[in-house]
Enzyme design. Structure first.
Site, short mmCIF file in Angstrom:
data_model
loop_
_atom_site.label_atom_id
_atom_site.label_comp_id
_atom_site.label_asym_id
_atom_site.label_seq_id
_atom_site.Cartn_x
_atom_site.Cartn_y
_atom_site.Cartn_z
N LYS A 1 -15.76 -9.68 7.25
CA LYS A 1 -14.79 -10.58 6.54
C LYS A 1 -15.30 -11.68 6.17
O LYS A 1 -14.69 -12.43 5.17
CB LYS A 1 -13.73 -10.90 7.70
CG LYS A 1 -12.79 -9.83 8.00
CD LYS A 1 -11.69 -9.57 7.05
CE LYS A 1 -10.85 -8.09 7.41
NZ LYS A 1 -9.92 -7.85 6.52
N GLU B 1 2.31 1.60 -3.47
CA GLU B 1 1.17 2.13 -4.44
C GLU B 1 1.16 3.70 -4.26
O GLU B 1 0.88 4.58 -4.85
CB GLU B 1 -0.11 1.47 -4.05
CG GLU B 1 -1.40 1.91 -4.86
CD GLU B 1 -2.64 1.52 -4.23
OE1 GLU B 1 -2.64 0.37 -3.64
OE2 GLU B 1 -3.71 1.91 -4.97
N GLU C 1 0.78 -1.22 -0.11
CA GLU C 1 -0.07 0.06 0.04
C GLU C 1 0.67 1.27 0.01
O GLU C 1 0.48 2.15 -0.57
CB GLU C 1 -0.84 -0.07 1.24
CG GLU C 1 -2.15 0.81 1.03
CD GLU C 1 -3.22 0.33 2.24
OE1 GLU C 1 -3.46 -0.81 2.38
OE2 GLU C 1 -3.89 1.47 2.68
N GLU D 1 -16.39 -10.40 2.69
CA GLU D 1 -15.06 -10.16 2.03
C GLU D 1 -14.84 -11.42 1.25
O GLU D 1 -14.43 -11.40 0.18
CB GLU D 1 -14.20 -9.50 2.76
CG GLU D 1 -12.84 -9.06 1.94
CD GLU D 1 -11.83 -8.53 2.84
OE1 GLU D 1 -11.72 -8.78 3.97
OE2 GLU D 1 -10.97 -7.68 2.33
N CYS E 1 -8.34 -2.09 3.88
CA CYS E 1 -8.41 -3.17 4.83
C CYS E 1 -9.67 -3.46 5.60
O CYS E 1 -9.97 -4.84 6.06
CB CYS E 1 -7.08 -3.21 5.74
SG CYS E 1 -6.42 -1.82 6.28
N SER F 1 -7.22 2.01 -1.98
CA SER F 1 -5.98 1.32 -2.39
C SER F 1 -6.37 -0.18 -3.18
O SER F 1 -7.24 -0.79 -2.45
CB SER F 1 -5.12 1.05 -1.04
OG SER F 1 -4.01 0.24 -1.53
N GLU G 1 -14.60 -11.98 -6.59
CA GLU G 1 -13.05 -11.54 -7.22
C GLU G 1 -12.00 -12.12 -6.15
O GLU G 1 -10.92 -12.09 -6.47
CB GLU G 1 -12.92 -10.18 -7.43
CG GLU G 1 -13.00 -9.02 -6.13
CD GLU G 1 -14.61 -8.74 -5.99
OE1 GLU G 1 -15.37 -9.62 -6.41
OE2 GLU G 1 -14.74 -7.89 -5.25
N CYS H 1 -10.51 -2.30 14.49
CA CYS H 1 -10.88 -3.62 14.33
C CYS H 1 -11.15 -4.30 15.83
O CYS H 1 -11.92 -5.05 16.04
CB CYS H 1 -9.89 -4.65 13.65
SG CYS H 1 -9.59 -3.82 12.05
#
Ligand code: FMN
Ligand code: SF4
Ligand code: SF4
Ligand code: SF4
Ligand code: FES
Lengths: 639, 402
Positions: A394, A311, A308, A397, A335, A355, A402, A566
């Site tokens: 999650k 990037e 990241e 996710e 994230c 990102s 993908e 989190c």
């Protein structure tokens, strides 16, 4: 005077409040009251409930929650106020005159018992087959008031179908007591607003837009509603049966990765005070349960920082040096899957700012079924990859279509802290008694930078530690005392921080040296960053960016969907409140400080991974294939 | 009694008045004069709760804020009430002029009429009426030439729920939220519509104010009793020859009222609508007054042919449906009371359980969040008490008396 925000739909549940003096030491800032014939002085505007708490008097509550705005609907917290005909809900009564309160009169006790009896009469569900057995506020109330029968009968038939459409949140409205905590959470704490109470009278129930399934509305799967539901009406979509089956299947190689936040909180499920880290005890427990390998998600958190960060440098170079106007800045962290989905729904025009680096969970998933599979000589089709996460999003996710860059679903199951605790208990293990063991190779133990991902500001701090060392060529410890980046820590909703890079910079390490043709442009630059936790705070930043405010000038912004980051995730132990979240944060920061390795780029296993496997370096070809992803512009309306 | 079922022989509300009269008088007074007159009159709110109007206005006047509101509660949702409709249709000058006085007294620039959804048909004519008032400078800026006296009135349609007549639920509904009662404190007089000091008053309250300010508090007090001054519009329905709207002084006994409306063989009188209490014959000498049998105006008459269990069941069904559903005692409590009535109907009950339900009713009266749940057990408790002979000796066998 606070005004209700009626501009958004659904309309805010926040009540208008009474004005409170800013300074309670001024004359008229406090007020003298009597509770159960004892005199006390409290700040003006204190609720009766808080006044009782301050003076050590217990008043039962149900709809009240420290994190949420006042509702005053369950009525279990009633007390008598002298001179008033009716009982008063203590949670909703701000004290503005010298009143006399009685918290345990015959009328009060009878009324509370009646309220509990009424709730039980409509509560369809059996305690022994409920996820919240032994951790249910309704059950506790019944116990506290010695309920030994259903005075007003008990529903025998289910009234609602269970909505298990969502990968993350299951709604069993038969168990709902209509405390509206979930509604207040979703509308006002998170400002998402998919839950609302609908209909009137005995038909009142909590529902979604047009009574659709949760999977078909713009729920971001944050699970904050679960954490605040007093009963089992809301719970996460639990995959533990499938995981047990995989463990019990000798042909399956079952791998588990553990995120930083569960280990800081799981002790609570075993009766420990909040704030006890169980990292290495947990490793042992997981092996005893039967997982074949135990990995540390912090490893891919370290990797995330490299990817990241890289990037970001590329984006900044393109935007600032090449004046490429198509580059989206500020770069947003990606994230938190709750945050990602929030952005996809509410600010789809900003997906390019996210990102492209995957979350640590998903990076790990892709590596486990490729790099690790090769190394260990295991066919990835025989692998089951589990992720212990503090998070309900999650689960969604890992099911995104993908997320299959290994050729298989990269992560098979997202397991919450609560669900893992249940598995550990079922295996007959008392976690705090476990001996300590390390994580498994080839990923080994990770850095403290990866660990602090669990707290709001942690990703930013980890990134700053690395950026400072990469770009300034200095030790992070020389810039920040003990390498602790205090300005991005803490529970303030939105944090803003500027880091002047100065004229002295470099040498840039070999790992990223080749990324851009030259580095001079960084001289004298100031890195502007921001941090937000909870989507309501994220919204503040996003609206500011839309309006071209100061946050639009930022380079990098960390967003977490959950309050506290989190560690306050929707899969964490219940109950939650700011005090508990603070203790979890302390545990995380203390563990970070106790580690030798505290910077992502120093992680030898990460370095090795780039040497051995991702040989083109950060943001290289293979990195892009395995560690990066793309997003969907979802919008607010789902067909 | 005329063709519109209105007995216009009342001495207070239906006394002479022409539009604008009081406004012209008011601009010569200061607000303390008006508050004094109201206090003198001892006027209590006509919406049901009977809160002293002078106190409410004084509190609103005393609250500091950039904006204040006067709201006319024309939701008229109490079953058996239709007197506000009459005032709005035929005496709008009383209602609107009263709101203007309210605005002047509390310092509000805006007035809102929360009009019952079913009364939409009168919306157009009321708006025309307001327009006419504007043309006469009885609304708008510098009313009647009084510098800085600005006030205008807007009419909003209600959302059809009974609970929206409750003042804080009404405000919520006006703010675009679900019609649910608020927690108190803060009270609307400090923190009402849009968080601003707001006085919510019943249609008839405004009408009474107009007469008080025109003719004086002393004059008003001559009517009614010591504690319940003035007169009241009663919406009379049920088993009688002449149902309709009557203006009667407070203190009139039930018997007197029954005579007047031509009711014979009366068994029961429900005073105060579904949320009121049901009186039996032996109580017909009681007075209609805040200190005795208070009411927002609804009087329902039941003759000997009526089955009281059936009457009660209707009321309870109404509350089960009309509870806003937010607080536990009201949402579930009313269901339990209705179930109890159904048990009685079938003869499958025990006295023990019925007594538990009465206790539950008593809890609901003190534990519910708003007036709806606090008053919904009234009919349950009063009917089971006042008609116990009929109800529990209905000869249907059952488990009666277990
Ligand atoms: C469930 C419920 C319904 C009510 N409906 C009305 C109504 O339709 N009209 C009305 O004027 N007041 C109604 N009220 C009373 C109002 O809350 C409030 O007391 C009244 O508007 C105040 O006006 P007043 O002081 O002039 O009586 C209702 C109260 C409750 C609890
Ligand atoms: S998971 Fe989050 S977004 Fe979804 S309903 Fe719950 S609080 Fe709202
Ligand atoms: S689902 Fe849970 S939090 Fe929501 S209203 Fe029902 S009991 Fe309360
Ligand atoms: S008493 Fe009934 S109507 Fe009033 S707040 Fe409670 S549920 Fe709603
Ligand atoms: S806890 Fe106070 S009303 Fe529910």
């Amino acid at each position: 005077m606070e005004n209700k925000d009626t501009q958004r739909a659904p309309v805010s549940q926040k009540p208008h409040s009474v004005d409170k003096p800013a300074d309670t030491t001024t004359i008229g800032g406090t007020i003298s009251i009597e509770i159960n014939n004892e005199k006390h002085t409290v700040p003006l505007g204190t609720t009766i409930l808080d006044a009782c708490k301050m003076t050590g008097i217990h008043v039962p509550t149900l709809c009240h929650h420290d994190d949420l705005c006042i509702a005053g609907v369950c009525r279990v917290c009633m007390v008598e106020v002298e001179g008033m005909r009716t009982l008063q809900a203590s949670c909703a009564f701000p004290i503005t005159s010298p009143i006399k309160i009685h918290t345990s009169t015959p009328m009060v006790r009878k009324a509370r018992r009646h309220v509990i009896d009424l709730m039980l009469s409509e509560h369809h569900g059996e305690c022994y087959s409920c996820v919240r057995n032994n951790n249910c506020e309704l059950q506790s109330l019944a116990n506290e008031y010695g309920v030994d029968k259903y005075t007003f009968g008990h529903v025998e038939k289910s009234r609602f179908e269970i909505d298990n459409s969502s990968f993350s949140v299951i709604r069993d409205m038969d168990k709902c007591v209509l405390c509206k905590r979930c509604v207040r959470t979703c509308i006002d704490l998170q400002e998402v607003g998919v839950l609302e109470s609908v209909d009137r009278g005995d038909k009142t129930h909590i529902s979604t837009f047009m009574e659709k399934d949760l999977a078909d509305v713009i729920c971001i799967n944050c699970g904050q509603c679960i954490n605040r539901c007093p009963t089992g009406a809301l719970h996460a979509n639990d995959p533990s049966d499938d995981i047990w089956n995989a463990i019990d299947d000798p042909k399956k190689h079952v791998v588990i990765q553990t995120a930083p936040s569960p280990r800081a909180a799981i002790g609570e499920e075993f009766g420990l005070e909040a704030g006890h880290s169980m990292t290495q005890e947990l490793n042992t427990a997981l092996r005893r349960i039967g997982f074949n390998a135990v990995f540390d998600t912090n490893f891919t958190a370290d990797l995330t920082i490299i990817e990241e960060g890289t990037e970001l440098i590329i984006r900044l170079f393109k935007a600032l040096v090449e004046k490429d106007e198509t580059v989206a800045l500020p770069q947003f962290t990606s994230c938190s899957p709750g945050w990602v989905k929030y952005l996809e729904h509410y600010y789809p025009e900003y997906v390019d700012n996210l990102s492209s680096a995957k979350s640590p969970q998903q990076m790990f998933g892709a590596l486990i079924k490729t790099f690790y599979a090769e190394k260990a000589g295991i066919d990835p089709k025989d692998m089951i990859s589990v992720a212990v996460m503090p998070c309900s999003a999650k689960k969604f996710e890992c099911n995104r279509p993908e997320m299959a860059d290994s050729g298989y679903q990269d992560v098979d199951y997202g397991l919450t802290t609560r669900e893992l605790a249940k598995m550990i208990k079922e295996a007959g293990i008392n976690l705090p008694e476990m001996p300590k063991t390390h994580f498994d190779n080839p990923f080994g133990d990770a850095s403290g930078a990866g660990l602090i991902f669990g707290a709001t500001g942690g990703v930013m701090e980890a990134a700053i530690r690395t950026i400072v060392e990469f770009v300034l060529g200095k030790k992070a410890e020389d810039v920040f005392e003990k390498a602790n980046v205090i300005p991005v820590r803490g529970f303030e909703g939105v944090k803003y921080y500027e880091i002047p890079l100065g004229d002295q910079f470099g040498p840039v390490p070999a790992l990223i040296q080749h990324l851009v043709p030259n580095w001079d442009w960084l001289a004298g630059a100031t890195l502007k960053v921001a941090v937000a936790h909870g989507t309501a705070n994220a919204k503040k930043i996003m609206e500011d960016i839309k309006a071209g405010g100061k946050f639009s000038e930022c380079h990098f912004i960390e967003f977490m969907a959950c309050p506290g980051g989190c560690l306050g995730g929707g899969g964490q132990p219940i109950p939650t409140n700011e005090e508990i979240r603070k203790k979890r944060a302390q545990a995380i920061y203390a563990e970070d400080e106790s580690l030798e390795l505290r910077k992502s780029h120093d992680n030898p296993h990460v370095v090795k991974l780039y040497e051995e496997y991702l040989t083109e370096g950060p943001c290289g070809h293979l990195s892009h294939k395995l560690l990066h992803t793309h997003y969907t512009k979802r919008g607010k309306y789902i067909a | 009694m005329d063709e519109n079922k209105i007995a216009r022989d009342g001495a207070v509300i239906f006394s002479e008045y022409t539009r604008g009269e009081v406004i012209k008088k008011v601009v010569e007074l200061n607000r303390d004069d008006i508050l004094f007159e109201l206090k003198e009159s001892k006027l209590k709110g006509r919406g049901g709760a009977g809160f002293p109007t002078s106190t409410k206005w004084m509190l609103t006047a005393a609250a500091k804020a950039d904006n204040k509101y006067v709201i006319c509660n024309a939701d008229e949702g109490e079953p058996g009430t239709f007197k506000d409709r009459v005032l709005l249709l035929e005496y709008p000058e009383l209602v609107f002029d009263g709101m203007v006085i309210g605005g002047y007294t509390v310092g509000a620039k805006y007035g809102i009429v929360y009009l019952r959804g079913e009364y939409e048909y009168m919306l157009k004519s009321l708006q025309d009426y307001l327009e006419a008032m504007r043309n006469e400078n009885l609304l708008g800026k510098n009313i009647c030439g009084k510098e800085g006296f600005d006030f205008d009135i807007e009419i909003r349609l209600g959302s059809g729920a009974y609970v929206c007549g409750e003042e804080t639920a009404l405000i919520e509904s006006l703010e675009g939220a679900r019609g649910e009662a608020r927690n108190r404190p803060p009270y609307p007089v400090n923190t009402g519509f849009m968080g601003r000091p707001t006085s919510v008053n019943n249609v008839e309250t405004f009408a009474s104010v107009v007469h008080i300010v025109t003719k004086g508090g002393q004059w008003f007090k001559q009517h009614g009793t010591d504690k319940s001054t003035g007169s009241k519009l009663f919406s009379v329905s049920g088993d009688c020859a002449n149902p309709g709207v009557y203006e009667l002084p407070w203190g009139t006994t039930i018997n007197e009222l029954l005579d007047k409306v031509g009711a014979v063989n009366t068994k029961a009188v429900q005073v105060g609508g579904a949320s009121g209490v049901c009186l039996s014959k032996d109580q017909f000498e009681r007075q209609l007054a805040y200190e005795d049998a208070g009411t927002g105006g609804s009087i329902m008459i039941f003759n000997e042919s009526r089955d009281m269990v059936h009457v009660l069941k209707n009321f309870m069904e109404f509350f089960v449906e009309e509870s806003c559903g937010q607080c536990t005692p009201c949402r579930i409590g009313n269901v339990k009371l209705l179930e109890g009535v159904e048990m009685i109907e079938k003869g499958e009950y025990t006295f023990r359980y019925i007594n538990q339900l009465k206790e539950l009713g008593a809890t609901m009266q003190v534990a519910s969040k708003c007036g709806l749940g606090q008053s919904s057990p009234n009919s349950f408790i009063s009917i089971l008490e006042n008609f116990k002979e009929e109800i529990f000796n209905n000869g249907n066998g059952g488990t009666n008396g277990k």
